[in-house]
Every structure is written in structure tokens, then in C-alpha cells.
Design a protein around this motif. Structure first.
Motif, PDB file in Angstrom:
ATOM      1  N   GLN A  65      62.988  20.147 -17.421  1.00 59.47           N
ATOM      2  CA  GLN A  65      63.001  21.576 -17.733  1.00 59.47           C
ATOM      3  C   GLN A  65      62.256  21.912 -19.038  1.00 59.47           C
ATOM      4  O   GLN A  65      61.476  22.868 -19.061  1.00 59.47           O
ATOM      5  N   ILE A  68      58.597  21.908 -18.254  1.00 58.31           N
ATOM      6  CA  ILE A  68      58.234  23.103 -17.476  1.00 58.31           C
ATOM      7  C   ILE A  68      58.112  24.310 -18.400  1.00 58.31           C
ATOM      8  O   ILE A  68      57.138  25.078 -18.323  1.00 58.31           O
ATOM      9  N   GLU A  69      59.084  24.481 -19.291  1.00 56.79           N
ATOM     10  CA  GLU A  69      59.047  25.599 -20.249  1.00 56.79           C
ATOM     11  C   GLU A  69      57.775  25.529 -21.102  1.00 56.79           C
ATOM     12  O   GLU A  69      57.113  26.543 -21.337  1.00 56.79           O
ATOM     13  N   TRP A  72      54.732  26.559 -19.029  1.00 63.22           N
ATOM     14  CA  TRP A  72      54.672  28.020 -18.888  1.00 63.22           C
ATOM     15  C   TRP A  72      54.158  28.661 -20.182  1.00 63.22           C
ATOM     16  O   TRP A  72      53.337  29.570 -20.143  1.00 63.22           O
ATOM     17  N   GLN A  73      54.635  28.185 -21.332  1.00 64.36           N
ATOM     18  CA  GLN A  73      54.185  28.726 -22.622  1.00 64.36           C
ATOM     19  C   GLN A  73      52.680  28.529 -22.814  1.00 64.36           C
ATOM     20  O   GLN A  73      52.020  29.335 -23.469  1.00 64.36           O
ATOM     21  N   TYR A  96      55.985  27.613  -9.014  1.00 64.95           N
ATOM     22  CA  TYR A  96      57.316  27.713  -9.609  1.00 64.95           C
ATOM     23  C   TYR A  96      57.232  28.592 -10.847  1.00 64.95           C
ATOM     24  O   TYR A  96      56.454  28.323 -11.762  1.00 64.95           O
ATOM     25  N   HIS A  97      58.029  29.666 -10.832  1.00 64.77           N
ATOM     26  CA  HIS A  97      58.100  30.621 -11.933  1.00 64.77           C
ATOM     27  C   HIS A  97      59.554  30.723 -12.386  1.00 64.77           C
ATOM     28  O   HIS A  97      60.461  30.231 -11.719  1.00 64.77           O
ATOM     29  N   ARG A  98      59.768  31.404 -13.477  1.00 57.65           N
ATOM     30  CA  ARG A  98      61.132  31.560 -14.020  1.00 57.65           C
ATOM     31  C   ARG A  98      62.114  32.127 -13.003  1.00 57.65           C
ATOM     32  O   ARG A  98      63.284  31.789 -13.021  1.00 57.65           O
ATOM     33  N   HIS A  99      61.641  32.985 -12.134  1.00 59.26           N
ATOM     34  CA  HIS A  99      62.553  33.661 -11.206  1.00 59.26           C
ATOM     35  C   HIS A  99      62.386  33.188  -9.760  1.00 59.26           C
ATOM     36  O   HIS A  99      62.821  33.866  -8.833  1.00 59.26           O
ATOM     37  N   SER A 100      61.783  32.025  -9.590  1.00 64.07           N
ATOM     38  CA  SER A 100      61.625  31.475  -8.235  1.00 64.07           C
ATOM     39  C   SER A 100      62.994  31.185  -7.640  1.00 64.07           C
ATOM     40  O   SER A 100      63.879  30.660  -8.312  1.00 64.07           O
TER      41      SER A 100
END
Length: 191
Positions: A65, A68-69, A72-73, A96-100
Motif C-alpha cells: 500500500q 501504491i500511494e 499515485w503521488q 487501480y485508483h483510490r476509489h476502485s
């Protein structure tokens, strides 16, 4: 301590090493993961990569995780593996996105909800972070036994994909009795 893997079956190695991984005390696990994250955040291949596949941690694996964060950043496109419903012996990759929304597959692993229109051809990936149960000094790995990543990475050099294994030191064994279809990873980041 290395297992004398030549005398053990692959299933025995999986059982022993998975238990070792689960038995890591929290302080050891956190220290090892911080080392892995530092190596990833400074990795030169990550700078130019745009599309990165990574797995969601399961059964004591390195916690992905924070990686992944970070991706994304850095405005990287992140993809998760799913079991391909049209070819159940292969993996497909979905964004894969934060709200997937996630579902659980037949192995109890979280994955995005299948949507054929969103599948990314695996040849479009730049980096594939690869899970493993055990590995040796040659970077041969033992996975969970489905052969999904060996099939996926069969032509990784030709497809210009760079696979990177993620592991704790306790997962290293003396020797993996590799088969002709087993893929030798170019790199395993160890913590």
C-alpha cells in the motif's frame, strides 16, 4: 538460515517460508519494509516508468500500500492483476485508483471488478512488481503454485517489461529447483 530446499518438496518450502513470513515480529517487518520502500523510491527504472503493475499484499507479503500511494503521488498509472475470466490460467491487468471497487477472487485475494473494456494489454506495462513465496541467490522464485507470473513474464525481455520481486530476507532459500518454464527475475528487492 537457509532451508535445504533440495531435500524438501516445493509445497513444503511454500508452507515453511509462508509461516516464516507471517511470523516476522512487527518491528522486524516494519524495518524491512522501510528498507524496501527506500530502494523502490530511489529506483532509476521507476523514474521513467509510466504504467506499473503491483499486487495487493496477502498472507504476510510485503505491504504494498505505501508503494501504491507513492506511485499515485508520482502520477504513475497503477494496475492490479486479476484472474482473466476469458483465460483463467492467465492474469489480466486493470487500473487501480483510490476509489476502485474491489472483489475477492477464488484465492481470497482482493482484485478490481472485472471490466473487459478497461483491461490493459500486459505488453503496455513498464514494471511488474512480482509477488513470491521464496527465492534463491539466482533470483529464481517459488510462487503460490498457479504459474500465473511465469506465464505472464515468459517473454518479458522481448515485451520490454521489467519485473521486480519484493521479499523479506527470511524468504530466501539456498536453492530453487527451477523448471524450464520458471522465470529468473532480473531483480528482487529485499528488506
Amino acid at each position: 538460515m537457509h532451508l535445504k530446499s533440495v531435500a524438501l518438496t516445493t509445497e513444503e518450502i511454500r508452507r515453511i517460508v509462508r509461516q516464516r513470513r507471517r511470523d516476522l515480529v512487527i518491528s522486524e517487518r516494519l524495518h524491512a519494509e522501510q528498507s524496501i520502500y527506500r530502494q523502490i523510491y530511489q529506483h532509476p527504472k521507476l523514474l521513467s516508468a509510466k504504467k506499473i503493475a503491483i499486487f495487493l499484499s496477502f498472507d504476510g507479503e510485503v505491504n504494498t500500500q505505501p508503494i501504491i500511494e507513492y506511485l499515485w503521488q508520482q502520477n504513475k498509472s497503477v494496475y492490479l492483476p486479476i484472474i482473466d475470466l476469458t483465460n483463467p490460467h492467465h492474469l489480466a491487468f486493470l487500473p487501480y485508483h483510490r476509489h476502485s471497487q474491489l472483489t475477492t477472487n477464488k484465492f481470497g485475494i482482493a482484485e478490481p471488478i472485472y471490466d473487459v473494456d478497461k483491461i490493459l494489454p500486459y505488453q503496455s506495462l513498464d514494471i511488474v512488481f512480482t509477488p513470491l513465496v521464496a527465492f534463491d541467490h539466482r533470483n529464481y522464485r517459488i510462487g503460490m503454485g498457479g504459474g500465473f507470473y511465469d506465464r505472464l513474464l515468459q517473454n518479458y525481455q522481448h515485451d520490454n517489461i521489467y519485473p521486480i520481486g519484493l521479499a523479506f530476507k527470511c524468504q530466501q532459500i539456498k536453492y530453487v529447483a527451477n523448471q524450464s518454464w520458471d522465470i529468473q527475475l532480473p531483480e528482487i528487492i529485499i528488506g
